[in-house]
Design an enzyme around this catalytic site. Structure first.
Site, PDB file in Angstrom:
ATOM      1  N   SER A 104     154.781  59.154 170.524  1.00 49.39           N
ATOM      2  CA  SER A 104     154.519  57.917 169.780  1.00 49.39           C
ATOM      3  C   SER A 104     155.793  57.314 169.203  1.00 49.39           C
ATOM      4  O   SER A 104     155.921  56.087 169.127  1.00 49.39           O
ATOM      5  CB  SER A 104     153.509  58.187 168.665  1.00 49.39           C
ATOM      6  OG  SER A 104     154.015  59.151 167.748  1.00 49.39           O
ATOM      7  N   ASP A 115     154.381  63.033 163.156  1.00 46.47           N
ATOM      8  CA  ASP A 115     155.478  63.895 163.587  1.00 46.47           C
ATOM      9  C   ASP A 115     156.322  63.190 164.646  1.00 46.47           C
ATOM     10  O   ASP A 115     155.941  62.142 165.173  1.00 46.47           O
ATOM     11  CB  ASP A 115     154.951  65.220 164.129  1.00 46.47           C
ATOM     12  CG  ASP A 115     154.122  65.033 165.399  1.00 46.47           C
ATOM     13  OD1 ASP A 115     153.709  63.883 165.676  1.00 46.47           O
ATOM     14  OD2 ASP A 115     153.896  66.023 166.110  1.00 46.47           O
ATOM     15  N   ASP A 117     158.041  63.893 168.267  1.00 47.61           N
ATOM     16  CA  ASP A 117     158.179  64.760 169.434  1.00 47.61           C
ATOM     17  C   ASP A 117     159.598  64.609 169.972  1.00 47.61           C
ATOM     18  O   ASP A 117     160.053  63.490 170.248  1.00 47.61           O
ATOM     19  CB  ASP A 117     157.166  64.374 170.510  1.00 47.61           C
ATOM     20  CG  ASP A 117     155.738  64.581 170.045  1.00 47.61           C
ATOM     21  OD1 ASP A 117     155.453  65.635 169.463  1.00 47.61           O
ATOM     22  OD2 ASP A 117     154.917  63.672 170.245  1.00 47.61           O
ATOM     23  N   ASP A 169     158.490  68.424 166.306  1.00 51.18           N
ATOM     24  CA  ASP A 169     158.229  69.393 167.373  1.00 51.18           C
ATOM     25  C   ASP A 169     159.402  69.302 168.343  1.00 51.18           C
ATOM     26  O   ASP A 169     159.671  68.221 168.883  1.00 51.18           O
ATOM     27  CB  ASP A 169     156.926  69.077 168.106  1.00 51.18           C
ATOM     28  CG  ASP A 169     155.709  69.314 167.237  1.00 51.18           C
ATOM     29  OD1 ASP A 169     155.861  69.901 166.155  1.00 51.18           O
ATOM     30  OD2 ASP A 169     154.613  68.894 167.637  1.00 51.18           O
ATOM     31  N   LYS A 230     144.718  53.940 169.086  1.00 52.57           N
ATOM     32  CA  LYS A 230     144.961  55.251 168.476  1.00 52.57           C
ATOM     33  C   LYS A 230     144.235  55.375 167.141  1.00 52.57           C
ATOM     34  O   LYS A 230     143.656  56.428 166.839  1.00 52.57           O
ATOM     35  CB  LYS A 230     146.461  55.479 168.295  1.00 52.57           C
ATOM     36  CG  LYS A 230     147.215  55.734 169.586  1.00 52.57           C
ATOM     37  CD  LYS A 230     148.683  56.007 169.343  1.00 52.57           C
ATOM     38  CE  LYS A 230     148.893  57.288 168.579  1.00 52.57           C
ATOM     39  NZ  LYS A 230     150.314  57.643 168.467  1.00 52.57           N
ATOM     40  N   TYR A 239     140.669  62.197 169.323  1.00 46.74           N
ATOM     41  CA  TYR A 239     142.112  62.164 169.573  1.00 46.74           C
ATOM     42  C   TYR A 239     142.651  63.591 169.466  1.00 46.74           C
ATOM     43  O   TYR A 239     143.016  64.052 168.395  1.00 46.74           O
ATOM     44  CB  TYR A 239     142.801  61.251 168.558  1.00 46.74           C
ATOM     45  CG  TYR A 239     144.260  60.970 168.852  1.00 46.74           C
ATOM     46  CD1 TYR A 239     144.655  59.812 169.514  1.00 46.74           C
ATOM     47  CD2 TYR A 239     145.261  61.847 168.456  1.00 46.74           C
ATOM     48  CE1 TYR A 239     145.993  59.544 169.779  1.00 46.74           C
ATOM     49  CE2 TYR A 239     146.593  61.599 168.710  1.00 46.74           C
ATOM     50  CZ  TYR A 239     146.959  60.444 169.369  1.00 46.74           C
ATOM     51  OH  TYR A 239     148.284  60.189 169.622  1.00 46.74           O
TER      52      TYR A 239
END
Length: 724
Positions: A104, A115, A117, A169, A230, A239
């Site tokens: 995202s 978060d 990624d 992450d 979303k 989701y």
């Protein structure tokens, strides 16, 4: 704040409409004033949810990424010094290393508190053990890092952490290069050559995000539409890639495909068309953003990773294939199950109806984004408790357990008595007064709830012991390979009725969101005379367990959970006081008969009167027996046709709870029995209704007894179970 739609959506005939994807656009009509107005309203609605970060918060994220990127470079340098200590420093001074982003954040649709990624890319001499070794230690030594833990045995290994209160992450991939420069890109397919499978999977996230952005005609409309979808998916509890729904990448691909088919549309129209397209999509027909590459002689070894049901039998079982646009093309929704597909399609259909009301009747966009109360959907739940002694251990184990829950859902789906097994992606904390017998004090706990919808036409006595035992075995087998697993990490599963949820969760959680819409899903089967017999697929039967469903009794419900529901013949209720047919005919025949008599009160009354007259003299003297002789069973109004059926249905093994309440056994208005008589036998009960004996029970153990059906061909209250 989301920007003004007029900045990019006004009539613009200066350039050609971009044609992207595997087909021509459905429509290239440009937006009118209504579209622009609805888009402005959509933007205002999204802004009201306070999802967009402020400029300062965006700067904080950028600073965090800058610092972590520096740690990556320092780590690669230290590994190089350790491995090339015998070489001159000049030869490994510029080995580099780089932190990429995807998901995202890369697509520009991240929300406040979401978060990031990311992917740490290193040169060929840096290995996975270095990532989970030295790099992990360097992060641990950083005072800005909290909640640090690694998941080495995941499908895509990852390190999770909080850096200055920003969740990250971090995946790892190494390229077959001597060094990684600051301007390194990942779009070249040849970079995948000679890489290990784990690195290819890790690289796939960045490569897919880049391809999606290249394959949408207008990125501003894409981003705004994706934000809306979303938010809708999260508020409707669909989701989560881990739990068998759709993750961020899958939703992004669906929105991108919508943008390709309507390249000039504004976000408001794209949202409507999104629901229009995918509520009626012919699954398992795959969703593609570009044509697949089936011939790559330069990297032919990677063709085995490409999704292709023609050559791979396993790919033929994927239910909602949504393919990633980067080579090798893979299915991003391989976790989807029958239940989650049904739920997703139903939600998409409801979304379409709401969008039509917004477009045609001026309804507010808030209707689309209203949070739905999960607990209003079902009457029966399985609670899944994950517990560990410390926060750190719980953080590790809860992520592991969550990745395995889909196996439990799949196991429930294979039970023919269960129509839907719906896992709620939301995680809960139990109320402070909840007690759990885990063997240690003050556990750190997380709860998931799985809603169950039973097939009334086939369920009698539902025993989930096998499914739960298999899930526990799966957890045990995989836990043995976990690096930080301890025996105090525990999972407990318990059956919970909706009326008992307050023992587990605060009332505010149980009342959160609007009531779910109960869709009528009707399936038809042809009866023996050719008349369609219709059954409601989403009706939920009443169930019971052997032990109490309070948190303190969680261990008593395992290794299995047993629930009792109305018998097959009670699946179709008539309109006369909730009366139901009780016999041992096949599902189709029973439903056909019940439907035929459903609106014939005279026939029903005649049948009951005849049965009462036949058995009035025997109502208090029928002996308690294991199985009555067929000659002693009075003839029915239907004649001798049901004699064999009555004999076959003369006894059923059932289970009951020790705290059953007769008023609790049915969901609607019922005809209560005249009295509940203790038989002459010290271990039995007789059920009296309308002055006649309908059932008698003989106990064979503390919780199990034999139910003897006296009238197999008469009507009575839905199959009630009574305890001593």
């Amino acid at each position: 704040m989301v920007g003004d739609p007029r900045a990019s959506s006004l009539h613009d005939d200066s350039d050609d409409t971009p044609h992207l994807g595997v087909s021509q656009p459905i429509s290239i009509v440009r937006p009118d004033e209504k579209d622009l107005r609805l888009t402005s309203e959509l933007i205002s609605c999204l802004n009201s949810y306070d999802l967009i970060e402020t400029h300062q918060e965006l700067e904080t994220r950028i600073e965090v990424l800058r610092k972590v990127n520096k740690i990556v470079k320092d780590w690669v340098q230290k590994v190089s010094e350790q491995k090339f200590a015998h070489l001159p420093k000049e030869q490994y001074a510029d080995v580099g290393g780089k932190l990429f982003t995807f998901g995202s954040y890369r697509l520009g649709v991240h929300t406040r508190g979401a978060d990031i990624d990311s992917l740490a890319v290193a040169p060929r001499h840096v290995e996975k053990s270095d990532f989970f070794g030295l790099f992990y230690d360097m992060l641990k030594a950083d005072p800005n890092v909290t909640d640090l833990h690694s998941v080495e045995d995941a499908f895509v290994p990852v390190i999770k952490l909080m850096y200055s209160n920003i969740e990250l992450d971090i995946l790892f991939a190494r390229l077959a290069l001597k060094g990684i420069s600051d301007d390194q890109e990942l779009t070249d397919d040849m970079l995948l050559k000679n890489l290990d499978v784990t690195s290819i999977r890790s690289l796939n996230g960045c490569r897919v995000a880049d391809q999606i952005l290249r394959l949408v005609p207008r990125q501003k409309e894409f981003s705004l539409t994706l934000r809306a979808i979303k938010l809708w998916a999260k508020n409707h509890g669909i989701y989560s890639n881990k739990l068998g729904f759709l993750g961020g990448v899958s939703w992004a691909i669906l929105v991108a495909r919508t943008c390709q088919l309507y390249p000039n549309a504004t976000a408001s129209r794209l949202v409507l068309k999104f629901f229009f397209i995918f509520s009626s999509w012919t699954w398992p027909h795959p969703v593609l953003l570009k044509n697949m590459e089936t011939e790559r002689p330069d990297i032919s070894n990677l063709l085995d990773m490409v999704w292709d049901p023609r050559t791979k039998p396993g790919d033929r079982y994927h239910l909602m294939p949504i393919l990633t646009p980067a080579f090798p093309e893979q299915n991003s929704t391989f976790n989807v199950t029958n239940s989650t597909r049904t739920i997703l399609v139903n939600e998409l259909k409801e979304g379409l109806e709401i969008c039509k009301e917004i477009s045609d009747h001026g309804a507010s966009w808030t209707r689309l984004f209203e949070e739905v109360n999960f607990f209003s959907r079902y009457k029966h739940f399985i609670s899944l408790l994950c517990a560990a002694p410390t926060e750190e251990e719980h953080l590790i184990y809860s992520g592991f357990v969550e990745s395995k829950i889909r196996h439990l859902v799949g196991s429930f789906e294979r039970n023919q008595c269960i129509n839907i097994a719906h896992i709620n992606p939301r995680q809960y904390k139990p109320i402070p007064t909840a007690q759990f017998d885990l063997g240690y004090e003050s556990p750190v706990c997380t709860l998931w709830f799985l809603g169950l919808e039973f097939d009334k036409a086939s369920v009698k006595n539902l025993d989930l012991t096998t499914e739960i035992a298999n899930f526990q075995k799966t957890l045990a087998n995989h836990s043995a390979t976990m690096k930080n697993y301890t025996e105090n990490m525990k999972v407990e599963l318990t059956y919970v009725r909706r009326t008992e949820l307050y023992h587990w969760l605060p009332k505010a959680e149980l009342r959160r969101g609007r009531t779910a819409v109960r869709r009528s899903q009707v399936t038809s089967s042809t009866s023996t005379n050719g008349t369609p017999a219709r059954t409601a697929a989403n009706g939920v039967a009443r169930t019971r367990t052997l032990s109490n469903a309070s948190p303190s009794a969680s261990q008593e419900n395992l290794p299995g959970t047993s629930a009792e529901v109305p018998s097959t013949s009670a699946a179709s209720s008539s309109t006369s006081g909730g009366l139901s047919r009780v016999d041992s005919m096949s599902h189709e025949a029973a439903l056909e008969t019940a439907m035929a008599i459903e609106n014939t009160d005279a026939a029903l009354i005649e049948a009951l009167s005849q049965a009462d007259a036949d058995e009035e003299a025997k109502s208090s003297t029928v002996p308690l027996a294991a199985e009555p002789d067929s000659s002693e069973v009075p003839s029915s109004p239907d004649g001798a046709a049901h004699q064999s059926a009555r004999k076959h249905a003369a006894s059923e093994w059932v289970e009951t709870s020790q705290d059953e309440n007769l008023d609790d056994l049915t969901d609607g208005p019922t005809t209560k029995p005249d009295r509940l008589c203790r038989s002459g036998h010290s271990h039995g009960w007789q059920l009296m209704e309308n002055g006649r004996l309908n059932f008698e029970f003989k106990f064979s153990s503390e919780n199990l007894f034999r139910a003897t059906l006296i009238h197999a061909d008469t009507y009575c209250v839905p199959f009630v179970i009574i305890h001593a």
